[in-house]
Design a protein around this motif. Structure first.
Motif, PDB file in Angstrom:
ATOM      1  N   HIS A 130       0.861  -1.177   0.000  1.00 34.56           N
ATOM      2  CA  HIS A 130       0.000   0.000   0.000  1.00 34.56           C
ATOM      3  C   HIS A 130       0.899   1.229   0.000  1.00 34.56           C
ATOM      4  CE1 HIS A 130      -2.979   2.947   1.393  1.00 34.56           C
ATOM      5  NE2 HIS A 130      -3.920   2.076   1.058  1.00 34.56           N
ATOM      6  N   ALA A 131       0.661   2.158  -0.914  1.00 30.54           N
ATOM      7  CA  ALA A 131       1.567   3.293  -1.067  1.00 30.54           C
ATOM      8  C   ALA A 131       1.672   4.128   0.210  1.00 30.54           C
ATOM      9  CB  ALA A 131       1.117   4.179  -2.231  1.00 30.54           C
ATOM     10  N   ARG A 132       0.605   4.168   0.998  1.00 31.60           N
ATOM     11  CA  ARG A 132       0.647   4.956   2.233  1.00 31.60           C
ATOM     12  C   ARG A 132       0.978   4.086   3.441  1.00 31.60           C
ATOM     13  NH1 ARG A 132      -4.277   6.015   2.590  1.00 31.60           N
ATOM     14  NH2 ARG A 132      -4.774   4.557   4.259  1.00 31.60           N
ATOM     15  N   ASP A 133       0.311   2.955   3.573  1.00 32.14           N
ATOM     16  CA  ASP A 133       0.457   2.114   4.759  1.00 32.14           C
ATOM     17  C   ASP A 133       1.616   1.126   4.652  1.00 32.14           C
ATOM     18  OD1 ASP A 133      -1.843   3.368   5.604  1.00 32.14           O
ATOM     19  OD2 ASP A 133      -3.155   1.755   4.928  1.00 32.14           O
ATOM     20  N   PHE A 134       2.104   0.904   3.430  1.00 33.82           N
ATOM     21  CA  PHE A 134       3.184  -0.028   3.141  1.00 33.82           C
ATOM     22  C   PHE A 134       2.720  -1.463   3.350  1.00 33.82           C
ATOM     23  CE2 PHE A 134       7.381  -2.112   4.067  1.00 33.82           C
ATOM     24  CZ  PHE A 134       7.865  -1.996   2.776  1.00 33.82           C
ATOM     25  N   PHE A 135       2.675  -1.959   4.592  1.00 36.96           N
ATOM     26  CA  PHE A 135       2.161  -3.302   4.859  1.00 36.96           C
ATOM     27  C   PHE A 135       0.635  -3.303   4.821  1.00 36.96           C
ATOM     28  CE2 PHE A 135       6.323  -3.595   6.962  1.00 36.96           C
ATOM     29  CZ  PHE A 135       6.809  -4.739   6.354  1.00 36.96           C
ATOM     30  N   CYS A 136       0.067  -4.333   4.264  1.00 32.95           N
ATOM     31  CA  CYS A 136      -1.393  -4.472   4.211  1.00 32.95           C
ATOM     32  C   CYS A 136      -1.846  -5.278   5.425  1.00 32.95           C
ATOM     33  CB  CYS A 136      -1.815  -5.157   2.912  1.00 32.95           C
ATOM     34  SG  CYS A 136      -1.165  -4.355   1.429  1.00 32.95           S
ATOM     35  N   HIS A 137      -1.710  -4.668   6.582  1.00 33.38           N
ATOM     36  CA  HIS A 137      -1.987  -5.395   7.807  1.00 33.38           C
ATOM     37  C   HIS A 137      -2.751  -4.503   8.779  1.00 33.38           C
ATOM     38  CE1 HIS A 137      -1.225  -8.751  10.535  1.00 33.38           C
ATOM     39  NE2 HIS A 137      -1.074  -7.850  11.482  1.00 33.38           N
ATOM     40  N   PRO A 138      -3.835  -5.008   9.388  1.00 36.29           N
ATOM     41  CA  PRO A 138      -4.345  -6.373   9.237  1.00 36.29           C
ATOM     42  C   PRO A 138      -4.986  -6.582   7.864  1.00 36.29           C
ATOM     43  CG  PRO A 138      -5.803  -5.093  10.621  1.00 36.29           C
ATOM     44  CD  PRO A 138      -4.624  -4.229  10.365  1.00 36.29           C
ATOM     45  N   PRO A 139      -4.793  -7.741   7.265  1.00 35.43           N
ATOM     46  CA  PRO A 139      -5.222  -7.950   5.884  1.00 35.43           C
ATOM     47  C   PRO A 139      -6.722  -7.826   5.671  1.00 35.43           C
ATOM     48  CG  PRO A 139      -4.530 -10.017   6.902  1.00 35.43           C
ATOM     49  CD  PRO A 139      -4.116  -8.921   7.833  1.00 35.43           C
ATOM     50  N   GLU A 140      -7.505  -8.087   6.714  1.00 31.32           N
ATOM     51  CA  GLU A 140      -8.962  -8.016   6.572  1.00 31.32           C
ATOM     52  C   GLU A 140      -9.437  -6.612   6.227  1.00 31.32           C
ATOM     53  OE1 GLU A 140      -7.353  -9.290   9.165  1.00 31.32           O
ATOM     54  OE2 GLU A 140      -7.684 -11.447   8.817  1.00 31.32           O
ATOM     55  N   GLU A 141      -8.603  -5.615   6.446  1.00 31.95           N
ATOM     56  CA  GLU A 141      -9.004  -4.235   6.182  1.00 31.95           C
ATOM     57  C   GLU A 141      -8.624  -3.765   4.778  1.00 31.95           C
ATOM     58  OE1 GLU A 141      -7.526  -1.678   9.214  1.00 31.95           O
ATOM     59  OE2 GLU A 141      -8.480  -2.803  10.862  1.00 31.95           O
ATOM     60  N   TYR A 142      -8.085  -4.658   3.957  1.00 31.39           N
ATOM     61  CA  TYR A 142      -7.632  -4.269   2.621  1.00 31.39           C
ATOM     62  C   TYR A 142      -8.317  -5.104   1.545  1.00 31.39           C
ATOM     63  CZ  TYR A 142      -3.985  -1.698   5.036  1.00 31.39           C
ATOM     64  OH  TYR A 142      -3.316  -0.821   5.843  1.00 31.39           O
ATOM     65  N   PHE A 238       9.048   3.397   2.309  1.00 33.00           N
ATOM     66  CA  PHE A 238       9.124   3.881   0.931  1.00 33.00           C
ATOM     67  C   PHE A 238       8.133   5.015   0.676  1.00 33.00           C
ATOM     68  CE2 PHE A 238      10.231  -0.734  -0.231  1.00 33.00           C
ATOM     69  CZ  PHE A 238      11.559  -0.522   0.069  1.00 33.00           C
ATOM     70  N   PRO A 239       8.119   6.062   1.470  1.00 32.07           N
ATOM     71  CA  PRO A 239       7.180   7.148   1.169  1.00 32.07           C
ATOM     72  C   PRO A 239       7.526   7.790  -0.165  1.00 32.07           C
ATOM     73  CG  PRO A 239       8.772   7.855   2.817  1.00 32.07           C
ATOM     74  CD  PRO A 239       8.992   6.391   2.608  1.00 32.07           C
ATOM     75  N   PRO A 240       6.521   8.266  -0.899  1.00 34.42           N
ATOM     76  CA  PRO A 240       6.760   8.815  -2.238  1.00 34.42           C
ATOM     77  C   PRO A 240       7.389  10.201  -2.186  1.00 34.42           C
ATOM     78  CG  PRO A 240       4.448   9.003  -1.676  1.00 34.42           C
ATOM     79  CD  PRO A 240       5.089   8.243  -0.547  1.00 34.42           C
ATOM     80  N   ARG A 241       8.653  10.245  -1.821  1.00 31.96           N
ATOM     81  CA  ARG A 241       9.372  11.515  -1.736  1.00 31.96           C
ATOM     82  C   ARG A 241      10.595  11.455  -2.628  1.00 31.96           C
ATOM     83  NH1 ARG A 241       9.432  11.273   4.820  1.00 31.96           N
ATOM     84  NH2 ARG A 241       7.199  11.575   5.188  1.00 31.96           N
TER      85      ARG A 241
END
Length: 291
Positions: A130-142, A238-241
């Motif tokens: 995820h570009a903002r959160d990086f890890f998709c955790h907890p996965p149930e929210e993605y 990895f923030p988009p900077r």
């Protein structure tokens, strides 16, 4: 590979466990292009690499089988324990990225693909970020539907193009939250270090039980992976900077993630052989002296 007019025969696994939403999304998309059999770990097996077990308990599952073992165990069982032939192994979708050569080497998601390649079956490892959160955790929210669609399309096209005549494994990192992301062929970035801390008091770093006391000649050693050196923050290294874009060269998997792209790294997993005339000279000279 099966005849191009026949559905692909796909073995699907993961390292987050058979009940993970990423695997469910991947299965739903793959059933549109082939016949899918699932053999996946009964429980989460993240970070186990290509670890194997000699014994594993198998349980029936509506999609195939749950195995009390690692992702590599699942692949080994699926390819050699079932009365079925498979054209390709797909591993994922992992709820977080697997980018950089060290992380790729330790990933259970990628480890399943490596096991498949050693057993002669091409594989695709799929991870999401995820570009903002990086890890998709907890996965149930993605929502894993976008990386699942991307991975399914890649699976179908690369099998049609016969790219696995030269490539053993594709490692894909796809964004969950970027509409119409660009896709780029990449290579894993060599970017890793290790931090070692020494502690004289074991109880201060555990549950405080009586068994935590250290003897006079003992020191508690903590080994910390520095998987993303020189990055700022843990939640999203990895923030988009601009400074991060400059840190990671174009063409690397991590730069593609900074840019919100789909990273596709073609890998050869049979450990390479390097010829070095200096080594040959050393061995030759030693062979003359060894009794």
């Amino acid at each position: 590979m099966s005849d191009t007019s026949s559905p692909l025969r796909i073995l699907l696994t993961n390292d987050d466990g058979i009940d993970a939403p990423g695997l469910a999304a991947m299965r739903e998309e793959l059933t549109a292009i082939g016949d899918v059999t699932v053999v996946a770990p009964a429980e989460n097996q993240s970070g186990v690499g290509r670890a194997r077990n000699e014994l594993a308990v198998r349980r029936d599952h509506p999609w195939g089988y749950a195995l009390e073992g690692t992702p590599a165990d699942c692949v080994a069982y699926g390819l050699r324990g079932l009365e079925a032939d498979f054209d390709i192994v797909v591993s994922g979708i992992n709820d977080g990225p697997n980018a950089g050569n060290y992380v790729v080497g330790r990933s259970g998601t990628v480890g399943a693909g490596i096991e498949a390649a050693f057993l002669g079956t091409p594989a695709i490892a799929v991870s999401s970020y995820h570009a903002r959160d990086f890890f998709c955790h907890p996965p149930e929210e993605y929502d894993f539907s976008r990386p699942a669609r991307i991975a399914s399309s890649v699976t179908e096209r690369v099998c049609e193009a016969s790219i696995f005549e030269e490539v053993d494994l594709l490692n894909i990192n796809a964004p969950i939250d970027v509409p119409n992301p660009r896709m780029r062929v990449t290579k894993p970035l060599a970017d890793y270090d290790q931090q070692v801390d020494h502690h004289d008091d074991a109880a201060a770093h555990s549950d405080g039980g009586d068994d935590d006391e250290l003897a006079e000649d003992e020191v508690l050693v903590r080994l910390r992976d520095v998987s993303w050196p020189d990055t700022v923050g843990y939640e999203n290294p990895f923030p988009p900077r601009d400074e991060h874009r400059e840190r990671y060269p174009i063409g690397t998997d991590r730069r593609s993630m900074v840019d919100g792209e789909v990273s596709v790294s073609p890998l050869a997993v049979h450990h390479g052989h390097t010829e070095d005339p200096k080594l040959a000279s050393v061995v030759e000279s030693l062979s003359e002296t060894v009794e």
